[in-house]
Scaffold this motif. Structure first.
Motif, mmCIF file in Angstrom:
data_model
loop_
_atom_site.group_PDB
_atom_site.id
_atom_site.type_symbol
_atom_site.label_atom_id
_atom_site.label_comp_id
_atom_site.label_asym_id
_atom_site.label_seq_id
_atom_site.Cartn_x
_atom_site.Cartn_y
_atom_site.Cartn_z
ATOM 1 N N ALA A 133 8.867 -0.106 -0.222
ATOM 2 C CA ALA A 133 9.242 -1.152 0.589
ATOM 3 C C ALA A 133 9.122 -1.040 2.152
ATOM 4 C CB ALA A 133 10.387 -1.741 0.131
ATOM 5 N N GLN A 134 9.688 0.441 2.591
ATOM 6 C CA GLN A 134 9.572 0.651 4.084
ATOM 7 C C GLN A 134 7.833 0.892 4.487
ATOM 8 O OE1 GLN A 134 10.598 4.808 5.197
ATOM 9 N NE2 GLN A 134 12.089 3.722 6.332
ATOM 10 N N GLN A 135 7.136 1.220 3.754
ATOM 11 C CA GLN A 135 5.901 1.436 3.827
ATOM 12 C C GLN A 135 5.143 0.023 4.032
ATOM 13 O OE1 GLN A 135 4.215 3.812 0.827
ATOM 14 N NE2 GLN A 135 4.982 5.610 1.651
ATOM 15 N N GLU A 136 5.628 -1.020 3.190
ATOM 16 C CA GLU A 136 5.103 -2.298 3.351
ATOM 17 C C GLU A 136 5.646 -2.730 4.654
ATOM 18 O OE1 GLU A 136 6.367 -4.270 -0.203
ATOM 19 O OE2 GLU A 136 4.970 -3.396 -1.493
ATOM 20 N N ARG A 137 6.701 -2.535 5.039
ATOM 21 C CA ARG A 137 7.377 -3.270 6.216
ATOM 22 C C ARG A 137 6.434 -2.482 7.833
ATOM 23 N NH1 ARG A 137 12.217 -2.228 3.799
ATOM 24 N NH2 ARG A 137 12.671 -0.593 5.300
ATOM 25 N N THR A 138 6.482 -1.304 7.486
ATOM 26 C CA THR A 138 6.025 -0.709 8.962
ATOM 27 C C THR A 138 4.492 -0.502 8.696
ATOM 28 O OG1 THR A 138 6.313 1.342 7.886
ATOM 29 C CG2 THR A 138 8.299 0.534 8.964
ATOM 30 N N GLY A 139 3.855 -0.631 7.499
ATOM 31 C CA GLY A 139 2.626 -0.414 7.623
ATOM 32 C C GLY A 139 2.009 1.126 7.846
ATOM 33 N N ILE A 140 2.945 1.915 7.422
ATOM 34 C CA ILE A 140 2.587 3.236 7.483
ATOM 35 C C ILE A 140 2.565 3.914 6.252
ATOM 36 C CG2 ILE A 140 3.471 5.662 8.025
ATOM 37 C CD1 ILE A 140 5.464 4.297 10.240
ATOM 38 N N THR A 141 1.413 4.287 5.870
ATOM 39 C CA THR A 141 1.141 4.631 4.298
ATOM 40 C C THR A 141 0.184 6.092 4.520
ATOM 41 O OG1 THR A 141 -1.370 3.449 4.422
ATOM 42 C CG2 THR A 141 0.612 2.225 3.557
ATOM 43 N N ALA A 142 0.329 6.559 3.222
ATOM 44 C CA ALA A 142 -0.483 8.055 3.303
ATOM 45 C C ALA A 142 -1.770 7.913 3.732
ATOM 46 C CB ALA A 142 -0.350 8.554 1.810
ATOM 47 N N ASP A 143 -2.476 6.873 3.297
ATOM 48 C CA ASP A 143 -3.872 6.884 3.615
ATOM 49 C C ASP A 143 -4.037 6.536 5.244
ATOM 50 O OD1 ASP A 143 -4.547 6.570 1.232
ATOM 51 O OD2 ASP A 143 -4.825 4.566 0.803
ATOM 52 N N ARG A 144 -3.058 5.997 5.809
ATOM 53 C CA ARG A 144 -3.271 5.545 7.071
ATOM 54 C C ARG A 144 -3.213 6.957 8.136
ATOM 55 N NH1 ARG A 144 0.262 1.482 11.196
ATOM 56 N NH2 ARG A 144 -0.566 1.968 13.187
ATOM 57 N N VAL A 145 -2.134 7.473 7.584
ATOM 58 C CA VAL A 145 -1.716 9.145 8.227
ATOM 59 C C VAL A 145 -2.838 9.922 7.878
ATOM 60 C CG1 VAL A 145 0.021 10.944 8.036
ATOM 61 C CG2 VAL A 145 0.653 8.765 8.042
ATOM 62 N N LEU A 146 -3.441 10.150 6.764
ATOM 63 C CA LEU A 146 -4.691 10.781 6.292
ATOM 64 C C LEU A 146 -5.925 10.573 7.191
ATOM 65 C CD1 LEU A 146 -5.274 13.162 4.470
ATOM 66 C CD2 LEU A 146 -6.372 11.559 3.063
ATOM 67 N N LEU B 133 -5.674 19.030 6.622
ATOM 68 C CA LEU B 133 -6.733 18.569 5.679
ATOM 69 C C LEU B 133 -6.866 19.496 4.498
ATOM 70 C CD1 LEU B 133 -8.863 16.319 8.047
ATOM 71 C CD2 LEU B 133 -7.191 15.763 6.697
ATOM 72 N N ALA B 134 -7.325 20.643 5.105
ATOM 73 C CA ALA B 134 -7.488 21.734 4.032
ATOM 74 C C ALA B 134 -6.301 21.839 2.889
ATOM 75 C CB ALA B 134 -7.760 23.171 4.777
ATOM 76 N N LYS B 135 -5.374 21.815 3.300
ATOM 77 C CA LYS B 135 -3.916 21.737 2.365
ATOM 78 C C LYS B 135 -4.108 20.586 1.827
ATOM 79 C CE LYS B 135 -0.827 24.626 5.255
ATOM 80 N NZ LYS B 135 0.453 24.698 5.747
ATOM 81 N N HIS B 136 -4.464 19.483 2.020
ATOM 82 C CA HIS B 136 -4.425 18.165 1.317
ATOM 83 C C HIS B 136 -5.473 18.318 0.158
ATOM 84 C CE1 HIS B 136 -4.231 14.001 0.418
ATOM 85 N NE2 HIS B 136 -5.320 14.000 0.697
ATOM 86 N N VAL B 137 -6.712 18.908 0.439
ATOM 87 C CA VAL B 137 -7.782 18.916 -0.538
ATOM 88 C C VAL B 137 -7.686 20.135 -1.260
ATOM 89 C CG1 VAL B 137 -9.218 17.468 0.918
ATOM 90 C CG2 VAL B 137 -9.467 20.149 1.340
ATOM 91 N N GLY B 138 -6.668 20.826 -0.922
ATOM 92 C CA GLY B 138 -6.505 22.207 -1.863
ATOM 93 C C GLY B 138 -7.284 23.155 -1.530
ATOM 94 N N LEU B 139 -7.811 23.503 -0.248
ATOM 95 C CA LEU B 139 -8.760 24.652 -0.112
ATOM 96 C C LEU B 139 -7.923 26.033 -0.129
ATOM 97 C CD1 LEU B 139 -10.875 23.436 2.849
ATOM 98 C CD2 LEU B 139 -11.415 23.500 0.237
ATOM 99 N N TYR B 140 -6.574 25.792 -0.027
ATOM 100 C CA TYR B 140 -5.643 27.289 0.061
ATOM 101 C C TYR B 140 -5.268 27.428 -1.475
ATOM 102 C CZ TYR B 140 -5.827 27.057 4.873
ATOM 103 O OH TYR B 140 -6.222 26.856 6.395
#
Length: 319
Positions: free
Chosen positions: A121-134, A259-266
């Motif tokens: 609900a907070q993400q919908e109110r603020t528009g801050i989503t994981a896709d936007r941060v990424l 980004l490297a941590k997100h895609v699992g390079l480590y």
């Protein structure tokens, strides 16, 4: 004269009931439509009942989530700063056991579900989503820093002058001529050197003896009003220093590492482990046919109790 008899009084008339006026007939003998009755007025709810209804709705919401009012307060406070200890204190738990209470509350499945719902609900109110941060991190990681500041090389004063002599602009030539005449010198004796036409944007001359074809470097700061989306994400501001304008930017390597941590390079962050079968086949291919790695000391070998340890005697040492 004889008196005449008195006239008889008329009997009193009975009161007649007033007749209601008949309904007017419309043309062609069609009766006029009857008037509709006014709808009954709706009773306005009292404010006390409305407040009680709101309380009952909130209680049913908590009941549906399986949370007590105190636990719901903890969820609301936890969404403020994501600090379980401080959220427990603000929710009314004891300050001495707030840390333990916070951990226990976060371990409950119904609290985890409530936090997940509140976060969505907070993400919908603020528009801050994981896709936007990424996406923002990716813009910083792959932005071209040359869109903010560039180092350009141009020709020197001698590159394109006649005979590689010092070249002037038209304005500089006219100013030097005026100064020459002020001193009372003959204009015919004025040395024009390499002539006019100096343009620092021209490339260096490869055969210039003065700069050896390297030219002169200068720093060019780009107009921030014309930056691309990636350059805007990379730009962190500017400040005046005693050496000039300093352009600030976010760290590209920090963004790339995230980004490297997100895609699992480590390997550690992605929780990947080496395949034991692949390791065994690799050791066999390296020349050890049995696949086991020899060790210097066998940890499972225990010396016999009561017997002294002695070195093994080879065949060459026997008499």
């Amino acid at each position: 004269m004889a008196s005449q008899p008195a006239p008889k009084k008329a009997p009193p008339k009975k009161p007649t009931a007033k007749k209601k006026p008949a309904a007017r007939k419309s043309a062609a003998g069609v009766s006029a439509p009857a008037k509709k009755a006014a709808p009954p007025k709706k009773a306005t709810p009292k404010p006390e009942r409305a407040s009680s209804a709101i309380k009952s709705d909130s209680s049913t919401d908590n009941a549906d989530k399986g949370l007590t009012p105190k636990q719901q307060r903890f969820v609301d406070e936890y969404m403020v700063d994501l600090n379980a200890t401080q959220a427990a204190i603000r929710a009314g738990y004891s300050r001495h056991t707030a840390g333990e209470q916070g951990c226990q509350l976060l371990a409950k499945l119904n609290i985890q579900a409530a936090i997940s719902i509140a976060r969505k609900a907070q993400q919908e109110r603020t528009g801050i989503t994981a896709d936007r941060v990424l996406t923002e991190i990716a813009l910083v990681a792959f932005a071209d820093a040359r869109e903010l500041v560039e180092v350009r090389k141009g020709c020197c004063r001698h590159c394109w002058g006649e005979g590689f002599k010092r070249q002037r602009t038209v304005g500089e030539m006219n100013a030097d001529m005026v100064e020459w005449r002020k001193d009372g010198k003959d204009p015919a004796d004025f040395d024009q050197e390499g002539g006019i036409g100096y343009n620092p944007h021209r490339p260096p001359h490869p055969d210039c003896p003065d700069c050896v074809g390297e030219g002169h470097a200068r720093t060019v700061i780009k107009d921030t009003r014309q930056l691309s989306q990636a350059a805007v994400a990379l730009y962190a501001g500017a400040k005046e220093t005693k050496y000039g304008i300093e352009v600030l930017s976010h760290s590209k390597m920090d963004a790339v590492e995230k980004l490297a941590k997100h895609v699992g390079l480590y390997e550690k962050d992605n929780q990947q482990k080496a395949d034991p079968l692949s390791s065994l086949l690799t050791r066999i291919a390296q020349g050890n046919s049995n696949g086991f790695v020899p060790v210097a000391v066998d940890p499972e070998r225990q010396p016999a109790t009561g017997l002294p340890m002695r070195a093994d005697v080879g065949d060459d040492d026997e008499d």
